[in-house]
Design a protein around this motif. Structure first.
Motif, mmCIF file in Angstrom:
data_model
loop_
_atom_site.group_PDB
_atom_site.id
_atom_site.type_symbol
_atom_site.label_atom_id
_atom_site.label_comp_id
_atom_site.label_asym_id
_atom_site.label_seq_id
_atom_site.Cartn_x
_atom_site.Cartn_y
_atom_site.Cartn_z
ATOM 1 N N SER A 98 48.396 -22.326 7.368
ATOM 2 C CA SER A 98 49.054 -21.176 8.002
ATOM 3 C C SER A 98 49.837 -20.318 7.005
ATOM 4 C CB SER A 98 49.984 -21.646 9.130
ATOM 5 O OG SER A 98 51.007 -22.471 8.627
ATOM 6 N N LYS A 99 50.481 -20.946 6.026
ATOM 7 C CA LYS A 99 51.430 -20.201 5.177
ATOM 8 C C LYS A 99 50.785 -19.053 4.398
ATOM 9 C CE LYS A 99 55.088 -18.869 3.424
ATOM 10 N NZ LYS A 99 56.000 -18.082 4.240
ATOM 11 N N ILE A 100 49.565 -19.290 3.921
ATOM 12 C CA ILE A 100 48.900 -18.255 3.120
ATOM 13 C C ILE A 100 48.668 -16.974 3.921
ATOM 14 C CG2 ILE A 100 46.639 -19.302 3.627
ATOM 15 C CD1 ILE A 100 47.567 -17.236 0.525
ATOM 16 N N LEU A 101 48.647 -17.108 5.260
ATOM 17 C CA LEU A 101 48.416 -15.918 6.093
ATOM 18 C C LEU A 101 49.559 -14.912 5.955
ATOM 19 C CD1 LEU A 101 47.020 -17.836 9.183
ATOM 20 C CD2 LEU A 101 45.714 -16.448 7.561
ATOM 21 N N GLU A 102 50.743 -15.398 5.571
ATOM 22 C CA GLU A 102 51.882 -14.490 5.354
ATOM 23 C C GLU A 102 51.881 -13.909 3.934
ATOM 24 O OE1 GLU A 102 55.383 -16.028 8.319
ATOM 25 O OE2 GLU A 102 55.216 -17.111 6.415
ATOM 26 N N ILE A 103 50.867 -14.289 3.142
ATOM 27 C CA ILE A 103 50.830 -13.878 1.732
ATOM 28 C C ILE A 103 49.577 -13.057 1.394
ATOM 29 C CG2 ILE A 103 50.726 -14.745 -0.653
ATOM 30 C CD1 ILE A 103 52.353 -17.227 0.413
ATOM 31 N N GLY A 104 48.391 -13.588 1.752
ATOM 32 C CA GLY A 104 47.136 -12.952 1.345
ATOM 33 C C GLY A 104 46.894 -11.606 2.023
ATOM 34 N N GLU A 105 46.149 -10.737 1.354
ATOM 35 C CA GLU A 105 45.832 -9.374 1.822
ATOM 36 C C GLU A 105 47.097 -8.602 2.225
ATOM 37 O OE1 GLU A 105 42.165 -8.549 3.858
ATOM 38 O OE2 GLU A 105 41.341 -10.473 3.261
ATOM 39 N N GLY A 106 48.121 -8.773 1.404
ATOM 40 C CA GLY A 106 49.389 -8.084 1.633
ATOM 41 C C GLY A 106 50.397 -9.017 2.275
ATOM 42 N N SER B 54 54.015 -10.379 3.963
ATOM 43 C CA SER B 54 54.749 -9.859 5.133
ATOM 44 C C SER B 54 55.698 -8.733 4.719
ATOM 45 C CB SER B 54 55.532 -10.999 5.797
ATOM 46 O OG SER B 54 54.622 -11.936 6.323
ATOM 47 N N GLU B 55 56.244 -8.846 3.499
ATOM 48 C CA GLU B 55 57.137 -7.774 3.022
ATOM 49 C C GLU B 55 56.343 -6.477 2.852
ATOM 50 O OE1 GLU B 55 56.995 -10.876 1.684
ATOM 51 O OE2 GLU B 55 58.887 -11.604 2.480
ATOM 52 N N VAL B 56 55.134 -6.615 2.307
ATOM 53 C CA VAL B 56 54.291 -5.429 2.122
ATOM 54 C C VAL B 56 53.933 -4.818 3.487
ATOM 55 C CG1 VAL B 56 51.979 -4.683 1.381
ATOM 56 C CG2 VAL B 56 53.410 -6.038 -0.159
ATOM 57 N N MET C 187 56.771 -2.817 4.574
ATOM 58 C CA MET C 187 56.840 -1.574 3.797
ATOM 59 C C MET C 187 55.868 -0.539 4.367
ATOM 60 S SD MET C 187 57.061 -3.341 0.021
ATOM 61 C CE MET C 187 56.256 -2.071 -0.873
ATOM 62 N N ILE C 188 54.663 -0.994 4.723
ATOM 63 C CA ILE C 188 53.641 -0.076 5.271
ATOM 64 C C ILE C 188 54.117 0.501 6.605
ATOM 65 C CG2 ILE C 188 51.301 0.021 6.254
ATOM 66 C CD1 ILE C 188 50.532 -2.159 4.158
ATOM 67 N N ILE C 189 54.663 -0.368 7.455
ATOM 68 C CA ILE C 189 55.115 0.088 8.782
ATOM 69 C C ILE C 189 56.263 1.091 8.618
ATOM 70 C CG2 ILE C 189 56.152 -0.638 10.980
ATOM 71 C CD1 ILE C 189 54.724 -3.433 10.414
ATOM 72 N N ALA C 190 57.230 0.743 7.760
ATOM 73 C CA ALA C 190 58.389 1.622 7.570
ATOM 74 C C ALA C 190 57.953 2.978 7.006
ATOM 75 C CB ALA C 190 59.405 0.953 6.643
ATOM 76 N N ARG C 191 57.010 2.931 6.034
ATOM 77 C CA ARG C 191 56.512 4.168 5.426
ATOM 78 C C ARG C 191 55.817 5.027 6.482
ATOM 79 N NH1 ARG C 191 53.425 2.286 0.382
ATOM 80 N NH2 ARG C 191 55.402 1.514 -0.426
ATOM 81 N N ASP C 192 55.044 4.371 7.332
ATOM 82 C CA ASP C 192 54.299 5.105 8.363
ATOM 83 C C ASP C 192 55.245 5.699 9.413
ATOM 84 O OD1 ASP C 192 51.436 5.642 8.960
ATOM 85 O OD2 ASP C 192 52.015 4.837 10.918
ATOM 86 N N LEU C 193 56.438 5.091 9.533
ATOM 87 C CA LEU C 193 57.441 5.631 10.471
ATOM 88 C C LEU C 193 58.230 6.773 9.834
ATOM 89 C CD1 LEU C 193 58.778 2.274 11.973
ATOM 90 C CD2 LEU C 193 57.537 4.060 13.216
#
Ligand SMILES: Cc1cc2nc3c(=O)[nH]c(=O)nc-3n(C[C@H](O)[C@H](O)[C@H](O)COP(=O)(O)OP(=O)(O)OC[C@H]3O[C@@H](n4cnc5c(N)ncnc54)[C@H](O)[C@@H]3O)c2cc1C
Length: 382
Positions: free
Chosen positions: A359-367, A369-371, A374-380
């Motif tokens: 499970s843990k890698i899901l919070e890391i790979g392909e961006g 959770s911090e990234v 960042m994407i959500i905040a930028r899009d807002l």
């Protein structure tokens, strides 16, 4: 608005659910323990057409769409994530860049074997010194006559070193723009090209039956025609591939989260404590209810992102939300499923132990959770 699946989608989901239970489940624990790649499972997935799901029939694909791929990933990950990530990386990171950006010749050469599952491709973006900050790419490619000469290294590249890996697409700095910024391009490097070395597999915490390697390029020469799409479009290309890929990773995370519900439900009915099944206790019931709540809401988030993508609408924010939420709840559910299993949850023979490690890698790979934030905040607009 209707999030119910069509008959065709339900049939696809059912067939992959059966495949996961009957073919993947019996063999995967041994592959996981021995860190071996499940070639026989991949071969069967190829025969079922899973590697060709979102590609048109003219390239040997099934003529389906990206949502069909997500449904399949969810069902596979409900049983095992190594197999699911092998398919996810093969389709959305391996074949998709060639389908989206390749020339007619590149598509004709590579797609038939990639969409049939006969061959796999890797996506080489991350480097030992830079991941989230992909603009910090150090690998360089210099045009020398009619050849690119590539030097540098890539880290953690999925599907890059199997016996059936045909190529890796590599992002590299190919020049400097007038404003001084790096010009990034993507280049196809076929397996076995002199100067292209695949290191032995990593010793990983999870995804142990999937294939991950560090790659080095030492004066590695490939034809100039191996440039994927336009020179200087590397940054835009990988952003598009990762936006889509996040929906697929969200689906995979939902599958893991739902697998935790499946296993916990079964165990809670069987395991006795203080004279009755532990499922009779409200503390356990509430844990499982919360796990189901999380899997369900994360599923709706990825359905929404996929629907927007297929409608040709902007979906970047929704894909980031789906990936962030699904990966968070996958970790939550894996932790709680282990708790429901007590000491047995800490034993590798139980699927929930694999779910926890995967499970843990899901919070890391392909961006990370911090990234995603960042994407959500930028899009807002921030
Ligand atoms: C098993 C596995 C398979 C993978 N497969 C592939 C693959 O096929 N192809 C590929 O190209 N890559 C692949 N990756 C790489 C993966 O995508 C990266 O590990 C991931 O993007 C994070 O990059 P990093 O490891 O360099 O971490 P870093 O970018 O160094 O991040 C370290 C920490 O700093 C945080 N951070 C970074 N920048 C910021 C910021 N501006 N603000 C706040 N926090 C920040 C991150 O969120 C993270 O918590 C794989 C990784 C693994 C482990």
């Amino acid at each position: 608005m209707d999030f119910r699946l069509t008959e065709e989608q339900e049939a696809l989901r059912e067939s992959v659910r059966d495949f996961a239970r009957e073919v993947v489940a019996p063999v995967i624990a041994e592959h996981y323990e021995k860190h071996t790649f499940p070639y026989e499972v991949v071969r069967q997935m190829g025969k079922m057409g899973l590697f060709g799901l979102p590609f048109p029939e003219e390239h040997g694909g099934m003529g389906g769409d990206y949502f069909a791929l997500c449904l399949v990933l969810e069902e596979l990950a409900r049983v095992d994530s190594s197999v699911a990530i092998t398919l996810e990386a093969a389709v959305s990171l391996g074949a998709m860049p060639i389908f989206r950006f390749g020339t007619a010749e590149q598509k004709a050469r590579w797609l038939p074997k990639l969409v049939s599952g006969e061959a796999l491709a890797g996506f080489g973006l991350t480097e030992p010194g830079t991941g989230s900050d992909a603009g910090g790419t150090q690998t360089r490619a210099v045009l020398d006559g009619d050849e690119w000469v590539i030097n540098g290294s890539k880290a953690f590249i999925t599907n890059s070193g199997t016996d059936i890996t045909a190529l890796v697409t590599v992002t590299a700095v190919t020049g400097t723009r007038p404003d001084g910024s790096k010009e990034l391009s993507t280049i196809i490097v076929p397996s076995g090209t002199p100067g292209f070395t695949v290191a032995p597999g990593y010793s990983k915490v999870g995804w142990n039956a999937s294939d991950t390697h560090e790659l080095t390029f030492d004066d590695c020469r490939v034809p100039a025609a191996n440039l994927l799409g336009e020179r200087g479009r590397g940054f835009a290309q990988f952003l598009r591939i990762l936006d889509e890929g996040r929906i697929a990773i969200a689906a995979l995370a939902v599958g893991l989260a739902q697998g935790c519900v499946d296993e916990s439900l079964k165990y809670a009915k069987e395991r006795q404590a203080f004279g009755q099944p532990i499922g009779n206790y409200q503390a356990i019931q509430f844990k499982i209810a919360d796990m189901e709540l999380k899997a369900h809401t994360a599923r709706l988030a990825y359905y929404d992102a996929a629907a927007r993508m297929l409608a040709g609408e902007p979906f970047k924010r929704q894909a980031a939300i789906a990936k962030l939420h699904a990966s968070t709840i996958a970790v939550d559910n894996a932790r709680e499923a282990t708790q429901v299993h007590g000491g047995y949850g800490f034993m590798n023979e139980y699927p929930v132990a694999r779910f926890w490690r995967d499970s843990k890698i899901l919070e890391i790979g392909e961006g990370t959770s911090e990234v995603q934030r960042m994407i959500i905040a930028r899009d807002l607009g921030l």
